[in-house]
Motif scaffolding. Structure first.
Motif, PDB file in Angstrom:
ATOM      1  N   UNK A  71       3.250  -5.041  -4.146  1.00 20.82           N
ATOM      2  CA  UNK A  71       3.132  -4.693  -2.746  1.00 20.82           C
ATOM      3  C   UNK A  71       3.931  -3.462  -2.372  1.00 20.82           C
ATOM      4  N   UNK A  72       3.666  -2.928  -1.183  1.00 26.04           N
ATOM      5  CA  UNK A  72       4.379  -1.745  -0.695  1.00 26.04           C
ATOM      6  C   UNK A  72       5.827  -2.101  -0.381  1.00 26.04           C
ATOM      7  N   UNK A  73       6.695  -1.089  -0.428  1.00 22.70           N
ATOM      8  CA  UNK A  73       8.108  -1.327  -0.137  1.00 22.70           C
ATOM      9  C   UNK A  73       8.752  -0.050   0.395  1.00 22.70           C
ATOM     10  N   UNK A  74       9.906  -0.234   1.041  1.00 24.18           N
ATOM     11  CA  UNK A  74      10.677   0.884   1.570  1.00 24.18           C
ATOM     12  C   UNK A  74      11.747   1.281   0.567  1.00 24.18           C
ATOM     13  N   UNK A  75      12.082   2.578   0.534  1.00 21.07           N
ATOM     14  CA  UNK A  75      13.048   3.118  -0.416  1.00 21.07           C
ATOM     15  C   UNK A  75      14.190   3.807   0.309  1.00 21.07           C
ATOM     16  N   UNK A  76      15.328   3.863  -0.341  1.00 20.96           N
ATOM     17  CA  UNK A  76      16.511   4.612   0.115  1.00 20.96           C
ATOM     18  C   UNK A  76      16.846   4.258   1.564  1.00 20.96           C
ATOM     19  N   UNK A  77      17.143   3.010   1.775  1.00 19.62           N
ATOM     20  CA  UNK A  77      17.543   2.570   3.101  1.00 19.62           C
ATOM     21  C   UNK A  77      16.441   2.609   4.130  1.00 19.62           C
ATOM     22  N   UNK A  78      15.192   2.557   3.693  1.00 18.57           N
ATOM     23  CA  UNK A  78      14.074   2.552   4.625  1.00 18.57           C
ATOM     24  C   UNK A  78      13.602   3.912   5.067  1.00 18.57           C
ATOM     25  N   UNK A  79      14.097   4.987   4.436  1.00 18.03           N
ATOM     26  CA  UNK A  79      13.697   6.330   4.865  1.00 18.03           C
ATOM     27  C   UNK A  79      12.388   6.796   4.234  1.00 18.03           C
ATOM     28  N   UNK A  80      11.989   6.193   3.116  1.00 19.18           N
ATOM     29  CA  UNK A  80      10.748   6.545   2.438  1.00 19.18           C
ATOM     30  C   UNK A  80       9.902   5.297   2.257  1.00 19.18           C
ATOM     31  N   UNK A  81       8.599   5.486   2.189  1.00 12.86           N
ATOM     32  CA  UNK A  81       7.655   4.394   1.980  1.00 12.86           C
ATOM     33  C   UNK A  81       6.948   4.587   0.654  1.00 12.86           C
ATOM     34  N   UNK A  82       6.864   3.513  -0.123  1.00 12.71           N
ATOM     35  CA  UNK A  82       6.082   3.543  -1.355  1.00 12.71           C
ATOM     36  C   UNK A  82       4.882   2.625  -1.168  1.00 12.71           C
ATOM     37  N   UNK A  83       3.723   3.216  -0.945  1.00 14.18           N
ATOM     38  CA  UNK A  83       2.490   2.443  -0.798  1.00 14.18           C
ATOM     39  C   UNK A  83       1.343   3.271  -1.376  1.00 14.18           C
ATOM     40  N   UNK A  84       0.148   2.692  -1.367  1.00 10.76           N
ATOM     41  CA  UNK A  84      -1.005   3.366  -1.964  1.00 10.76           C
ATOM     42  C   UNK A  84      -1.341   4.666  -1.234  1.00 10.76           C
ATOM     43  N   UNK A  85      -1.167   4.688   0.087  1.00 14.35           N
ATOM     44  CA  UNK A  85      -1.481   5.887   0.862  1.00 14.35           C
ATOM     45  C   UNK A  85      -0.576   7.043   0.444  1.00 14.35           C
ATOM     46  N   UNK A  86       0.734   6.750   0.292  1.00 10.61           N
ATOM     47  CA  UNK A  86       1.677   7.784  -0.131  1.00 10.61           C
ATOM     48  C   UNK A  86       1.383   8.244  -1.556  1.00 10.61           C
ATOM     49  N   UNK A  87       1.059   7.309  -2.437  1.00  7.85           N
ATOM     50  CA  UNK A  87       0.800   7.673  -3.826  1.00  7.85           C
ATOM     51  C   UNK A  87      -0.488   8.481  -3.957  1.00  7.85           C
ATOM     52  N   UNK A  88      -1.508   8.131  -3.171  1.00  5.08           N
ATOM     53  CA  UNK A  88      -2.752   8.895  -3.209  1.00  5.08           C
ATOM     54  C   UNK A  88      -2.509  10.337  -2.763  1.00  5.08           C
ATOM     55  N   UNK A  89      -1.751  10.505  -1.683  1.00  5.86           N
ATOM     56  CA  UNK A  89      -1.410  11.849  -1.234  1.00  5.86           C
ATOM     57  C   UNK A  89      -0.584  12.605  -2.259  1.00  5.86           C
ATOM     58  N   UNK A  90       0.368  11.922  -2.897  1.00  7.93           N
ATOM     59  CA  UNK A  90       1.205  12.567  -3.912  1.00  7.93           C
ATOM     60  C   UNK A  90       0.377  13.017  -5.110  1.00  7.93           C
TER      61      UNK A  90
END
Length: 329
Positions: A71-90
């Motif tokens: 599942x999706x999760x937040x990184x570095x104290x909630x400042x970044x998001x790791x989800x499919x939408x972010x990975x697709x854009x990356x």
């Protein structure tokens, strides 16, 4: 003396941010090793940037599998998001860097130039784009936006033999500075109303109360200024004035880079901000986005017809494409 031992920073999942670290390592390799050694053989600079992109794409695909399982999760104290939408854009950003790096090598060879700086700027711009795409905080998004923008300003003006390239870089810098100022002031107003810049927390704060009557003028002005800042970056009408001039004056590979990486980062970040942070105010900003989309479609499609320069025509084509995408939003 303050007790520094009481300070505890956020935990960092290093593998989850490995695509960004890979792009950073590639940029540092090109800048440091490239400056301390003799000129590399032909195409080695571009192959280094391309290899860096391939590694970042591979890591993003592995992270895609992890997100699918955990599942999706937040990184570095909630400042970044790791989800499919972010990975697709990356992945889209890294593919663009890969392709543009390969075509840049032949372009520079024809001009008798072979230097690592332009490839390092591709990678630093990609870092800013990935941060924008993944950000869950408006301040972090602004840092990514500036990292991307500053790299693009330099890339647009990178052909020092052409006055048109210098003019394109200057125009982009001036208008980009205005856009960043609008965006940052909108963030400040939004923070003043809600007390947070985290996208998820913004949504929570705005759905936890209903102002009666609806006189949250400062909030709406803040959202409007954030939208204006994005509109400059995405080239929405009537904020598209810089696009044809900059696309025409910039070196051709840089034009391709701006039309792909810059557009992907700005559009994905815009959609994430308004869908995640401001869905409770969609009745207010939805109509504005609809009007901007319609105006962008008309301007991009109609004005492209009368262009006699291929790069200006493609610039208006990209403006029209942005309008089509925002219709969905």
């Amino acid at each position: 003396m303050n007790d520094l031992s009481a300070f505890a920073g956020p935990s960092i999942d290093w593998f989850s941010i490995s695509p960004v670290l890979t792009l950073l390592a590639g940029a540092l390799l090109l800048l440091l090793v490239g400056s301390l050694t003799n000129e590399w053989p032909k195409h080695w600079y571009s192959l280094t940037a391309a290899a860096t992109s391939i590694v970042a794409i591979t890591l993003s695909v592995v992270l895609w599998r992890d997100v699918s399982n955990d599942g999706a999760r937040l990184l570095i104290g909630g400042s970044l998001t790791l989800d499919h939408f972010a990975l697709l854009g990356s992945i889209a950003v890294c593919v663009a860097v890969l392709l543009v790096s390969l075509i840049t090598s032949d372009y520079l060879s024809r001009d008798g130039s072979n230097s690592p700086e332009i490839y390092a700027l591709y990678l630093t711009a990609a870092i800013g784009a990935v941060v924008m795409i993944s950000s869950n905080d408006l301040v972090v998004l602004f840092l990514g936006l500036e990292t991307l923008s500053l790299s693009l300003y330099l890339l647009a003006a990178s052909n020092r033999q052409e006055s048109a390239s210098q003019e394109a870089g200057l125009k982009y810098f001036i208008l980009g500075g205005f856009a960043s100022a609008f965006f940052l002031y909108g963030v400040a107003l939004t923070y003043g109303v809600t007390g947070t810049t985290r996208l998820v927390d913004l949504n929570t704060a705005l759905t936890s109360y209903i102002s009666v009557p609806r006189n949250d003028v400062i909030l709406l002005i803040g959202i409007g200024m954030i939208l204006v800042g994005f509109a400059f970056k995405v080239s929405l009408a009537p904020f598209q004035m810089w696009t044809p001039d900059v696309y025409q004056g910039a070196p051709t590979p840089v034009t391709a880079f701006m039309a792909s990486v810059g557009k992907v980062a700005a559009l994905v970040a815009l959609m994430r901000v308004f869908v995640v942070a401001f869905p409770s105010r969609s009745d207010d900003w939805g109509v504005v986005v609809l009007v901007l989309s319609a105006a962008t479609l008309v301007v991009g499609s109609v004005v492209a017809i009368v262009q006699t320069n291929i790069k200006r025509m493609l610039a208006y084509s990209s403006i029209s494409h942005a309008g089509f995408i925002l219709v969905g939003l």
